[in-house]
Design a protein around this motif. Structure first.
Motif, PDB file in Angstrom:
ATOM      1  N   LEU A 206       0.864  -1.184   0.000  1.00  0.00           N
ATOM      2  CA  LEU A 206       0.000   0.000   0.000  1.00  0.00           C
ATOM      3  C   LEU A 206       0.894   1.225   0.000  1.00  0.00           C
ATOM      4  CD1 LEU A 206      -2.792   1.401   0.342  1.00  0.00           C
ATOM      5  CD2 LEU A 206      -2.425   1.226   2.818  1.00  0.00           C
TER       6      LEU A 206
ATOM      7  N   LEU B 192      -2.774   0.337  -4.232  1.00  0.00           N
ATOM      8  CA  LEU B 192      -2.874  -0.889  -3.456  1.00  0.00           C
ATOM      9  C   LEU B 192      -2.702  -2.054  -4.419  1.00  0.00           C
ATOM     10  CD1 LEU B 192      -3.528  -2.554  -0.907  1.00  0.00           C
ATOM     11  CD2 LEU B 192      -5.953  -2.324  -1.508  1.00  0.00           C
TER      12      LEU B 192
ATOM     13  N   LEU C 283      -3.102   6.933  -4.510  1.00  0.00           N
ATOM     14  CA  LEU C 283      -3.178   5.806  -3.588  1.00  0.00           C
ATOM     15  C   LEU C 283      -3.106   4.526  -4.404  1.00  0.00           C
ATOM     16  CD1 LEU C 283      -3.663   4.505  -0.813  1.00  0.00           C
ATOM     17  CD2 LEU C 283      -6.125   4.665  -1.273  1.00  0.00           C
TER      18      LEU C 283
END
Length: 419
Positions: A336, A368, A366
């Motif tokens: 992450l 992931l 972001l």
């Protein structure tokens, strides 16, 4: 996953007790690329640390499905689509006592469900490689290279900014050297050559970046070290003023615990641009905690660079973090990596700045990614990317983006081991 993004730091130095008055000097390891630099097709093949033998060659192929709610990376023309990808990949590991190498290449054939005209057999390509050679017991040579070709410009630019959907490619080559001069003193040198190009119609501005960094480290105690550094950056954005930047720095590193370390450096950037000289703060900070099931780190960086396809000479700041889960569950690898970046032009707007004019942009990313080995030669992988970009009123061009990408796939690979 972004081709270039904010990644993990090197684990803390200084694990275990050391004799009084000597520096902590672990054996050199290959230069580590940010974990988020690996596309999902290579994440499960290159990121895990466990290797099989002296030489391992692994061909693989994966099939994946992706949902993208803003395929043109422009809120003024927001379109969603489902994308089916077929991605062959090839990775190579070489692990010898005096030298090590890891490399991987992948390309993807993408099929769009709605915008069929965007389907392409080589829409995305990625190459990553790191190498190490122990020249002598105290001198180690390293090198790393990353190449990305994509229609999503934010996944090509190292700074993570988007100039819209456009055929683009970038390559960054970084050779380096570390020299343990005495038990307490070490010297590290590295150079960087980066190329960023945009093809066809679009707003992206290509650039060439040449950088040099040197750090002299003295261990005052086994846990505390002082750092003197000097950096040089040469920026050549196409159609804009060339700039040179000199950055002297001072800092320290401190091992708080055997698994927790902090490093801080700071100084000033002196930038020569268009006959004028500008002074701005510069520095880096990082804290890394090694966990029983992975690692977590926070990083801050401020320096002078181009702003991806916006070009220019800019003060760029990045705050990022990385959480890696590598041993939480057998066969599972998760990373992450959130990041926040801003970039503003150095100095006032100038007539020679070309097409982009003033730069004022900020972005939140972001990433992931996860891979899980369900059988000996079969793995599942998945990822989610959130990207939001906002350009200020003084920025030219104005490109605001809100994008979500969700992707899942199945990968088949077979390793060939050679003695």
């Amino acid at each position: 996953m972004a081709s270039y993004a904010w990644g993990q730091e090197t684990p803390p130095r200084g694990v275990g007790a050391q004799p009084s008055g000597t520096a902590t000097q672990p054996a050199p390891s290959p230069p580590s690329l940010p974990i988020a630099a690996y596309p999902l097709e290579l994440l499960g093949l290159l990121a895990p640390a466990a290797q099989r033998g002296p030489v391992t060659l692994t061909p693989s192929i994966s099939v994946s499905e992706e949902y993208n709610d803003n395929i043109f990376l422009d809120n003024r023309n927001r379109q969603w689509d489902f994308i089916t990808s077929f991605s062959p990949a090839l990775t190579l590991y070489v692990n010898r006592p005096s030298y090590q190498l890891s490399a991987g290449y992948s390309f993807s054939a993408d099929v769009y469900a709605r915008e069929e005209r965007l389907s392409n057999a080589f829409d995305r390509q990625n190459f990553v490689a790191t190498g190490l050679y122990r020249l002598t017991p105290v001198v180690t040579l390293t090198a790393s290279d990353t190449f990305a070709y994509d229609r999503s410009s934010n996944r090509v630019a190292a700074q993570g900014f988007s100039s819209g959907r456009q055929r683009s490619w970038g390559n960054t080559f970084t050779p380096g050297m570390s020299w343990q001069m005495t038990p307490l003193d070490s010297l590290s040198l590295s150079a960087t050559y980066g190329v960023l190009r945009f093809e066809g119609a679009g707003t992206g501005v290509g650039s060439d970046t040449l950088g040099f960094q040197s750090n002299l480290t003295h261990a005052f105690t086994p846990r505390f070290s002082g750092i003197i550094g000097y950096g040089f950056t040469y920026l050549d954005p196409q159609g804009q003023d060339v700039s040179t930047t000199h950055t002297p720095t001072l800092g320290f590193s401190y091992v708080l615990t055997p698994t927790l370390a902090v490093t801080i450096t700071g100084g000033a950037s002196l930038t020569e641009l268009g006959g004028d000289t500008f002074v701005s703060p510069a520095g880096t900070a990082s804290i890394v905690q090694v966990l029983s099931f992975g690692s977590v780190g926070l990083q801050y960086n401020r320096g002078v660079s181009v702003a991806g396809g916006f070009g220019g000479t800019n003060n760029t700041q990045t705050v990022s973090g990385t959480l890696t889960l590598s041993t939480l569950l057998r066969g599972l690898f998760v990373v992450l990596s959130p990041a926040y970046s801003t970039s503003e032009s150095v100095g006032p707007r100038r007539a020679g700045q070309g097409r982009t004019g003033q730069v004022d942009v900020e972005a939140v990313t972001l990433n992931l990614g996860a891979t899980y080995q369900i059988a000996q030669y079969t793995a599942l992988f998945g990822g989610y990317t959130f990207f939001r970009q906002h350009t200020g009123g003084s920025s030219s061009p104005r490109i605001d983006v809100d994008q979500n990408r969700v992707r899942f796939g199945l990968q088949l690979g077979y390793p060939f081991n050679f003695d």
